[in-house]
Scaffold this motif. Structure first.
Motif, PDB file in Angstrom:
ATOM      1  N   ARG A 358       0.809  -1.205   0.000  1.00 35.84           N
ATOM      2  CA  ARG A 358       0.000   0.000   0.000  1.00 35.84           C
ATOM      3  C   ARG A 358       0.854   1.271   0.000  1.00 35.84           C
ATOM      4  NH1 ARG A 358      -4.736   1.891   0.081  1.00 35.84           N
ATOM      5  NH2 ARG A 358      -6.284   0.484   0.338  1.00 35.84           N
ATOM      6  N   GLY A 359       1.913   1.240   0.814  1.00 36.51           N
ATOM      7  CA  GLY A 359       2.774   2.416   0.901  1.00 36.51           C
ATOM      8  C   GLY A 359       3.401   2.763  -0.446  1.00 36.51           C
ATOM      9  N   GLU A 360       3.954   1.728  -1.086  1.00 40.90           N
ATOM     10  CA  GLU A 360       4.570   1.945  -2.404  1.00 40.90           C
ATOM     11  C   GLU A 360       3.531   2.480  -3.389  1.00 40.90           C
ATOM     12  OE1 GLU A 360       7.582  -1.398  -3.833  1.00 40.90           O
ATOM     13  OE2 GLU A 360       5.917  -2.234  -2.651  1.00 40.90           O
ATOM     14  N   ALA A 361       2.370   1.847  -3.352  1.00 39.73           N
ATOM     15  CA  ALA A 361       1.324   2.215  -4.306  1.00 39.73           C
ATOM     16  C   ALA A 361       0.919   3.666  -4.115  1.00 39.73           C
ATOM     17  CB  ALA A 361       0.115   1.294  -4.147  1.00 39.73           C
ATOM     18  N   GLU A 362       0.728   4.057  -2.858  1.00 42.79           N
ATOM     19  CA  GLU A 362       0.305   5.437  -2.613  1.00 42.79           C
ATOM     20  C   GLU A 362       1.396   6.414  -3.010  1.00 42.79           C
ATOM     21  OE1 GLU A 362      -1.188   5.427   1.381  1.00 42.79           O
ATOM     22  OE2 GLU A 362      -3.130   4.641   0.739  1.00 42.79           O
ATOM     23  N   ALA A 363       2.647   6.030  -2.756  1.00 45.41           N
ATOM     24  CA  ALA A 363       3.750   6.910  -3.135  1.00 45.41           C
ATOM     25  C   ALA A 363       3.795   7.078  -4.654  1.00 45.41           C
ATOM     26  CB  ALA A 363       5.068   6.336  -2.619  1.00 45.41           C
ATOM     27  N   ARG A 364       3.604   5.992  -5.370  1.00 42.07           N
ATOM     28  CA  ARG A 364       3.651   6.081  -6.837  1.00 42.07           C
ATOM     29  C   ARG A 364       2.490   6.894  -7.398  1.00 42.07           C
ATOM     30  NH1 ARG A 364       5.967   0.611  -9.644  1.00 42.07           N
ATOM     31  NH2 ARG A 364       7.578   0.181  -8.099  1.00 42.07           N
ATOM     32  N   ARG A 365       1.333   6.710  -6.769  1.00 48.64           N
ATOM     33  CA  ARG A 365       0.155   7.401  -7.300  1.00 48.64           C
ATOM     34  C   ARG A 365       0.181   8.882  -6.961  1.00 48.64           C
ATOM     35  NH1 ARG A 365      -5.346   6.280  -4.376  1.00 48.64           N
ATOM     36  NH2 ARG A 365      -4.183   7.546  -2.880  1.00 48.64           N
ATOM     37  N   GLY A 366       0.686   9.198  -5.774  1.00 49.26           N
ATOM     38  CA  GLY A 366       0.575  10.578  -5.318  1.00 49.26           C
ATOM     39  C   GLY A 366      -0.819  10.810  -4.800  1.00 49.26           C
ATOM     40  N   ARG A 367      -1.203  12.061  -4.719  1.00 54.76           N
ATOM     41  CA  ARG A 367      -2.532  12.357  -4.180  1.00 54.76           C
ATOM     42  C   ARG A 367      -3.599  11.876  -5.158  1.00 54.76           C
ATOM     43  NH1 ARG A 367      -4.079  17.709  -2.539  1.00 54.76           N
ATOM     44  NH2 ARG A 367      -3.242  18.361  -4.533  1.00 54.76           N
ATOM     45  N   PRO A 368      -4.715  11.395  -4.616  1.00 48.78           N
ATOM     46  CA  PRO A 368      -5.799  10.963  -5.522  1.00 48.78           C
ATOM     47  C   PRO A 368      -6.132  12.074  -6.504  1.00 48.78           C
ATOM     48  CG  PRO A 368      -6.335  10.408  -3.248  1.00 48.78           C
ATOM     49  CD  PRO A 368      -5.070  11.198  -3.204  1.00 48.78           C
TER      50      PRO A 368
END
Lengths: 543, 390
Positions: A358-368
């Protein structure tokens, strides 16, 4: 005991299984595919362009209005152009994505309360020679949007095209066979389309808006005017004229403050194409078939999937990104929004497959990502146009071109003309009498009038029919239930759709009905079985 | 909430219920049809439209009525007479001939067709046809138009239809059903007709009556229109269907999937990859149309009794309920079955046919696990059984 004549044991088997399939190689689809591939996922990216000429001639998937030039018949050349004009494809290829162009996705098959035989979710794919099935763990639909058309007298003539059909011919195929085009509508979509045309050397003979002023960006409009494009506000269409089956001119008429035409002040504009650019509707057919919940949002072009911050739909394995997740004019100015949605979907799919935490994914995506906000009520705009078109063109105009159903025949729920049916009972029936039985349902009206039953698969009439039903019911388009989409969502020839890989049991045990021995036995010979021999049909030569 | 009931309340607005209601209404009976959704939304509006069931106890009446239906109803059904059977193999030819010979025994005329005659009548068949049959009886109609015609004609005779109303119970007093309970209140009734397709068994169960029914899904495809053939009712190669008056080829056939009884919600009518197999058989049947495009597919739910024959019967306890399930073959026979049900309501017996073979009592001793024994079980149940997870 297993019923040999049932599907048990003969369920469909995909010829390939891919962890992630992305449908549509536009900005959103490529971004999704690249992100997922970077996370280590095996990705298949499918795009239907270049679409074969016969499909284009049916206005599928976009409204091309018979304005393709002869080069579209050259598939190899078109494939080259589609690749050249979409540089992002190279980035997908470099990221290790399996890219398949010229491939239609004609269905998504999943289990549901009445279907339990599907071993896993799968897509129906086809090219111009054959069809096949591909299973998936995750699906990202980035199928774009299609043209919303509103008819006028003479719109059956060759030359009536849609904004996305025109844009595809201009920018992807370099094959628009129009010299002088009138653009209908003046929102950002219309101005964008007009600018594209001018840029590609097509003369824009007018931008026509029924409302009193231009809806899109004033500076853009001014720029177009400076390049000689007439901005014609407060006008609607009387008819398209032409001596043959081609549009040769468009007759406009000014409207008063209530949108009613002012007679005697018509003007005729010579043109060979009329581009309807009043809006786009998200292409949600695959999402619908995959079971994703859709809701109506007028600001986003109509029926759109409900999505979360990862662009996941109500079906956790299915994601949507780009215009098919909701189209609004602002997306044209900032394609970055579609790309961001695609990235979110690609990363979200990778997260749900366990390739990222989840952490990696959120970092890659940035803010929604948020799409540009809009308060435009697209259906209300279409309604205004349709009202003026009815005022100016009358009720004898086809709403459904394929089945030749006029507006009048639709609201009077007339059986098709070829039945030559007339009876006092039938004449007493119309949408108003049906309304007494319950809310109007577009699928029911389709069965009665045939509006939407044709080869274009209701692409050209879906919204118009819905708007007319809403008008008859004194309601708005969002209150008309979603008309269903049926596979194949691309019209495919029998000899393309057919399976070359049919299991032997499918052939050997095939019967026309249930194969219950007593079902069709003569009642005067009670109990005597009349078993149907299985269909030992001639085998088609495998290709 | 007590609603305005009727002398006869019909549960289910498919062809059977609506046509029965129409016969009753035109006889002056106060009739009300209740449907959970829109009339004809299930199998009644999704079938092949065939109207050639001479083998049935209703067969003669079916053949007598169809040519008059447009006029009787006042609305078009698209009824077209005659059928052509196309055979690509000796087995198919034997099947086509057998059904023609059954009809011949009832006085109907038919003739054998050779390859040349077939190619003349049906230009899109291939050189590999070995022969066929031309039935000078039978025919087909448009199911969707017909079901709406029944509904409208019923209303024209003063009958009522209430849609989007789910029947939830049947109230009993003494040996009779007195009212129908629904999502919109209770409707009083002197007689109740249950013609609710796959759900008919659920209503029978509410009355303490066992009606063995197994629901299944079947599928069809439709092509873009092609030029009209002289006779649209052409079928064979394991397909049923027709060319519509618009020119579309509309065909179904092949494996069904047994499912469990759907609840009262209207399910989505999903198709499966079977559309490809249907496309193949249609292209085999009509090689001259192999290039024609499929533009639509759909599925529908039907129910079957253990012997595949209808149950059309008036119960004895309660004695004011008529049950009608056509065991997956209901559309073509509907004009006749509607009349039979109307007879059962009004006279307690069918006035034109012997329905003895269709009585519910024939299943009195059926084993509770008859579906498992026949292999007519849902796929998820198959998996459960195979996994030994009972």
């Amino acid at each position: 005991m297993i019923d040999a004549r049932s599907i048990a044991g003969k369920g469909p088997r995909p010829e390939r299984h891919v962890p992630l399939v992305v449908v549509g190689a536009g900005a959103a689809g490529v971004a999704a595919a690249v992100e997922a591939a970077r996370a280590g996922i095996e990705v298949l990216l499918i795009d239907e362009h270049p679409v074969d000429n016969d499909m284009m001639a049916m206005d599928v998937p976009l409204c091309f209005g018979q304005r393709m030039d002869a080069t579209v018949r050259n598939r190899a050349a078109m494939l080259e152009r589609v690749v050249e004009t979409n540089p992002a494809l190279a980035s997908a290829h470099d990221a290790g994505v399996d890219v398949q162009l010229g491939t239609y996705v004609w269905a998504a098959f999943v289990n549901s309360p009445t279907v339990q035989e599907i071993p896993g979710p799968m897509l129906g794919l086809a090219d111009d020679r054959r069809s096949w099935l591909v299973g998936y763990d995750r699906l990202i639909v980035a199928a774009g949007a299609r043209d919303v058309l509103l008819g006028f007298a003479g719109w059956e003539r060759a030359g009536t095209l849609g904004a996305s059909g025109a844009a595809a011919l201009l920018t992807r195929y370099h094959a628009l066979a129009a010299r002088r085009m009138v653009v209908i509508g003046s929102g950002p979509l219309a101005l964008h389309t007009a600018a594209l045309a001018v840029e590609h050397g097509v003369e824009v003979a007018g931008i026509v808006e029924v409302e009193p002023s231009i809806r899109g960006d004033a500076a853009t409009a001014k720029g177009l005017a400076a390049r000689g494009v007439p901005l014609i506000t407060g006008h609607t269409i009387r008819e398209a004229r032409g001596r043959t089956g081609e549009i040769e001119s468009l007759v406009l008429v000014p409207v008063d403050n209530d949108g009613r035409p002012i007679a005697g002040r018509e003007q005729e504009i010579v043109c060979d194409a009329v581009c309807v650019a009043v809006g786009l509707a998200p292409s949600v057919e695959l999402l619908h078939l995959a079971g994703a919940r859709l809701s109506f949002d007028g600001a986003l072009g109509g029926w759109v999937p409900e999505v979360d911050a990862w662009m996941a739909t109500s079906v956790p394995s299915v994601f949507a990104a780009g215009d098919c997740a909701g189209f609004q004019d602002g997306m044209l100015a900032s394609p970055e929004a579609a790309r961001a949605q695609g990235r979110a979907a690609g990363i979200g799919a990778a997260l749900s497959l366990g390739a990222l935490d989840r952490g990696e994914a959120e970092a890659r995506r940035g803010r929604p990502v948020a799409a540009p906000s809009t308060s435009v009520d697209a259906p209300a705009y279409w309604r205004g146009w349709l009202r003026s078109l009815i005022e100016a063109g009358g009720w004898e105009v086809n709403v459904c071109q394929c089945e030749e159903v006029t507006r009048r025949e639709l609201v009077e729920t007339k059986p098709p003309r070829y039945l030559k049916w007339d009876s006092p009972q039938m004449s007493a029936r119309d949408l108003a009498t049906l309304l007494r039985d319950g809310p109007l349902n577009q699928d029911q009206i389709k069965r009665l009038t045939r509006a939407g039953m044709g080869p274009c698969q209701s692409r050209r009439c879906r919204e118009q029919v819905g708007l007319l039903l809403a008008q008859a019911a004194g309601t708005t388009l969002d209150r008309i239930p979603l008309p269903t989409f049926r596979p194949p969502v691309r019209p495919l020839p029998l000899n393309v759709l057919w399976p070359a890989d049919e299991p032997a049991a499918m052939r050997e045990d095939w019967v026309s009905w249930f194969g219950i021995p007593t079902q069709f036995s003569p009642h005067w010979e009670a109990g005597m079985a009349a078993d149907e021999p299985t269909a030992q049909a001639r085998f088609i030569r495998e290709r | 909430m007590t609603q305005h009931g009727a002398a006869v309340v019909i549960v289910g607005g498919g062809v059977t219920g609506l046509c029965a209601g129409w016969w009753l209404a035109r006889a002056g009976v106060d009739v009300l049809v209740l449907d959970k959704g829109i009339v004809g939304w299930e199998a009644s509006g999704r079938n092949g439209g065939g109207a050639t069931h001479v083998y049935s106890p209703f067969g003669l009446e079916e053949q007598r009525l169809w040519p008059q239906m447009d006029e009787l109803l006042g609305y078009p059904t698209e009824y077209q007479p005659y059928r052509i059977g196309v055979a690509l193999s000796e087995a198919q030819l034997a099947l086509a001939r057998r059904s023609a010979e059954i009809a011949e025994g009832r006085g109907f005329r038919w003739e054998a067709l050779d390859r040349r005659q077939l190619k003349e009548l049906v230009p899109i068949v291939g050189d590999d046809v070995i022969g066929g049959t031309y039935l000078h009886f039978g025919g087909h109609a448009n199911p969707q138009r017909t079901v709406q015609a029944y509904a409208w004609a019923l209303q024209d005779h003063g009958g009522r239809i209430i849609q989007h109303t789910t029947v939830t119970g049947l109230a009993r007093r003494g040996g009779r059903v007195t009212a129908v309970e629904t999502s919109r209140g209770t409707f009083g009734a002197d007689v109740v007709v249950v013609a609710a397709g796959p759900q008919t068994g659920l209503f029978a169960e509410m009355l303490g009556v066992a009606l063995p029914l197994a629901p299944a899904r079947v599928e069809m495809i439709a092509t873009e229109p092609i030029p009209l053939m002289r006779v649209g009712g052409v079928a064979g190669n394991g397909l049923y269907g027709r060319q519509t008056l618009r020119g579309n080829l509309v065909y179904g056939g092949g494996p069904h999937e047994w499912i469990n009884v759907p609840d009262m919600a209207t399910p989505a009518h999903a198709s499966t990859p079977l559309v490809r197999n249907l496309a193949r058989r249609l292209a085999e049947l009509f090689p001259g149309a192999a290039h024609v495009r499929v533009i639509r597919a759909w599925s529908g739910l039907v129910e079957n009794t253990p012997d595949g024959l209808p149950v059309v019967d008036r119960l004895t306890d309660p004695d004011n309920v008529v049950i009608a399930t056509m065991s997956s073959v209901g559309f073509g026979l509907s004009p006749a079955v509607g009349r039979a049900v109307s007879d059962l309501v009004q006279h307690g017996r069918c006035t034109f046919a012997d329905l003895g073979a269709l009585a519910l009592s024939r299943f009195a001793d059926i084993a509770p696990d008859w579906r498992e024994r026949a292999g007519w079980v849902a796929t998820d149940s198959v998996a459960t059984i195979a996994g030994g997870d009972a």
